[in-house]
Design a protein around this motif. Structure first.
Motif, short mmCIF file in Angstrom:
data_model
loop_
_atom_site.label_atom_id
_atom_site.label_comp_id
_atom_site.label_asym_id
_atom_site.label_seq_id
_atom_site.Cartn_x
_atom_site.Cartn_y
_atom_site.Cartn_z
N ASP A 107 22.84 -0.65 21.87
CA ASP A 107 24.09 -0.01 22.31
C ASP A 107 24.12 1.48 21.96
OD1 ASP A 107 24.97 -2.35 23.42
OD2 ASP A 107 26.37 -2.84 21.81
N ARG A 120 23.18 -4.40 30.82
CA ARG A 120 23.83 -4.66 29.53
C ARG A 120 25.05 -5.57 29.72
NH1 ARG A 120 26.49 -5.99 26.06
NH2 ARG A 120 27.05 -5.00 24.08
N GLN A 155 25.16 -5.20 20.64
CA GLN A 155 23.73 -5.38 20.88
C GLN A 155 22.96 -4.24 20.23
OE1 GLN A 155 22.36 -8.07 22.40
NE2 GLN A 155 24.44 -8.91 22.61
N TYR A 169 23.32 0.02 32.28
CA TYR A 169 24.66 -0.44 31.92
C TYR A 169 24.96 -1.78 32.58
CZ TYR A 169 29.81 -0.43 31.78
OH TYR A 169 31.13 -0.77 31.59
#
Length: 470
Positions: A338, A389, A335, A386
């Motif tokens: 990142d 994500r 992504q 996170y």
């Protein structure tokens, strides 16, 4: 015996032929049976001891290589194998060739007033670190055996002399090309042709073989340094004479694996300016690449083409580092943000001095807060980011956990552990070195035998700095 010495194919001013200075009353300290099996070494234990102790056997043509290099940024024209001798190449049944290099073999014309010897402490550190990195999939030289004897040598104090057999496809360094370029264009071409023939044969069919060679060397270098950063490894002395043309981790001195995450960590106490600090390693790799590219000028006239190779280094490093860190975080679907997620985590871990390895492995279980997790707002913000994500991933929770546990080691060769092993070996424990080599070969599998060594160390055991003395 299946030993050859291909280095004799190039002119004699690239080396000096000589034999090792044997150990006195030698005995084996360590024998890497895994490597012996992998490379089909069908020699007896006694023969390997003889070789490690300095005996020259059939097929070997021992020599010390000549090279130069930049040490802490300054050019030194007087370098070469000052305490090591290239014994020859072992040929496997598959036709592969591996240098056997005896570290600690005694004085050579390049010893620069040194005694040419190594001590037990330093060769144990190299033996274990090279095998630990290999188990972590970091490109590295390997170590086949350690021998020691009755002789004592002076460093900061009297220490037992020891030798190490180091194994790798080649010991040619960036510094070899620096030396060749300082001699003549013919020297540069001779060295490059040898390297292409034996180590980069894919370049031979390229329209511009020397351009291809430089690019591949720098790409491999970038990948290795990306690995160092991902596993939290500080090399400590990234001089150009310590840089392998194969991109392998080479010439272990005052190295260290992280304890706490400390971005500006300096493991070498003589590096007062922090030139080779952990966070400087990618840039130093580029600087060393610039030196190598300059040494390729007799082969590649175009400055633009040489710069292309350096640009490739930057691209290869950035791509490999992010890919490796993604895996450590249990991520597989790239992504755009990142890089920011990774950077924010490292800033947080550095700020709060969190144990790098224990923390990364703890992410395998997000349902139970781990004692190393900081109880701070910035960490909670990162943890939320996170978890968000993770919603972009297709892995199941079990698959994510498995990826993290298979990417972040439970067992790490921290400096205090290495020191414990050295002290026991110096007291006569001849089993501890290979016991630890076997443990380090499987660092991702929880093992009750070494469970006590997996926790964050006490504060007085953290962050040890080391010297270059060996």
């Amino acid at each position: 015996m299946p030993f050859t010495q291909t280095y004799l194919e190039i002119p004699a001013d690239f080396y000096t032929q000589l034999s090792p200075e044997p150990l006195v009353q030698a005995h084996l300290v360590a024998l890497n049976r895994d490597l012996i099996q992998q490379q089909h070494v069908d020699l007896s234990e006694q023969t390997i001891l003889d070789i490690a102790a300095g005996k020259v056997v059939e097929g070997m043509s021992p020599l010390a290589q000549k090279y130069t290099g930049h040490q802490f940024g300054y050019y030194n024209p007087d370098l070469g194998d000052g305490r090591g001798i290239l014994l020859g190449q072992w040929q496997t049944p598959q036709g592969e060739h591996f240098d056997w290099h005896l570290k600690g073999a005694g004085r050579t014309p390049y010893s620069r007033r040194g005694d040419g010897r190594a001590v037990l402490r330093s060769v144990i550190r190299e033996y274990l670190a090279s095998e630990a990195l290999h188990a972590l999939s970091v490109p590295t030289t390997r170590a086949l055996a350690i021998a020691s004897g009755d002789e004592q040598v002076w460093r900061e104090s009297l220490e037992p002399r020891a030798n190490l057999i180091r194994v790798t496809p080649t010991h040619i360094r960036f510094g070899h090309f620096e030396w060749a370029a300082s001699q003549s264009p013919q020297h540069s071409q001779t060295l490059a042709d040898y390297v292409i023939k034996h180590h980069y044969p894919e370049c031979a069919s390229e329209p511009k073989p020397y351009e291809s060679l430089l690019k591949l060397i720098l790409q491999r270098t970038a990948r290795t340094i990306a690995h160092w950063q991902a596993v939290g490894f500080n090399h400590g002395v990234m001089n150009t004479d310590n840089m392998s043309i194969l991109g392998e981790t080479f010439d272990f001195g005052p190295y260290a694996f992280f304890d706490d995450c400390q971005i500006d960590y300096i493991c070498n106490h003589t590096d007062t300016g922090g030139r080779y600090a952990y966070n400087e390693q990618p840039n130093v790799g580029l600087w060393n690449g610039q030196v190598l590219a300059q040494a390729f000028e007799p082969l590649i006239e175009s400055a633009e083409k040489r710069q292309d190779s350096l640009n490739d280094y930057v691209e290869a490093y950035n791509q490999n580092y992010v890919d490796l860190m993604r895996a450590k975080l249990g991520l597989t679907n790239p992504q755009p943000k990142d890089k920011l997620l990774i950077a924010d985590l490292l800033i947080c871990l550095d700020k709060h001095r969190v144990d790098y390895h224990v923390f990364m492995r703890s992410l395998a279980d997000l349902n139970n807060p781990h004692p190393v997790w900081p109880q701070t707002d910035d960490y909670q913000a990162w943890l939320l980011a996170y978890k968000q994500r993770l919603e972009q991933e297709t892995l199941t929770e079990a698959q994510r956990s498995e990826l993290i546990l298979n990417t972040n080691p439970a067992l790490v060769l921290r400096n205090y552990i290495a020191q414990h092993i050295i002290e026991q070996a110096e007291k006569g424990d001849r089993d501890i070195v290979d016991q630890w080599r076997q443990w380090l070969a499987s660092p991702f599998i929880e093992n009750p035998e070494w469970q006590q060594w997996t926790q964050p160390p006490h504060s007085h055991l953290k962050g040890h700095q080391l010297s270059c003395s060996s």
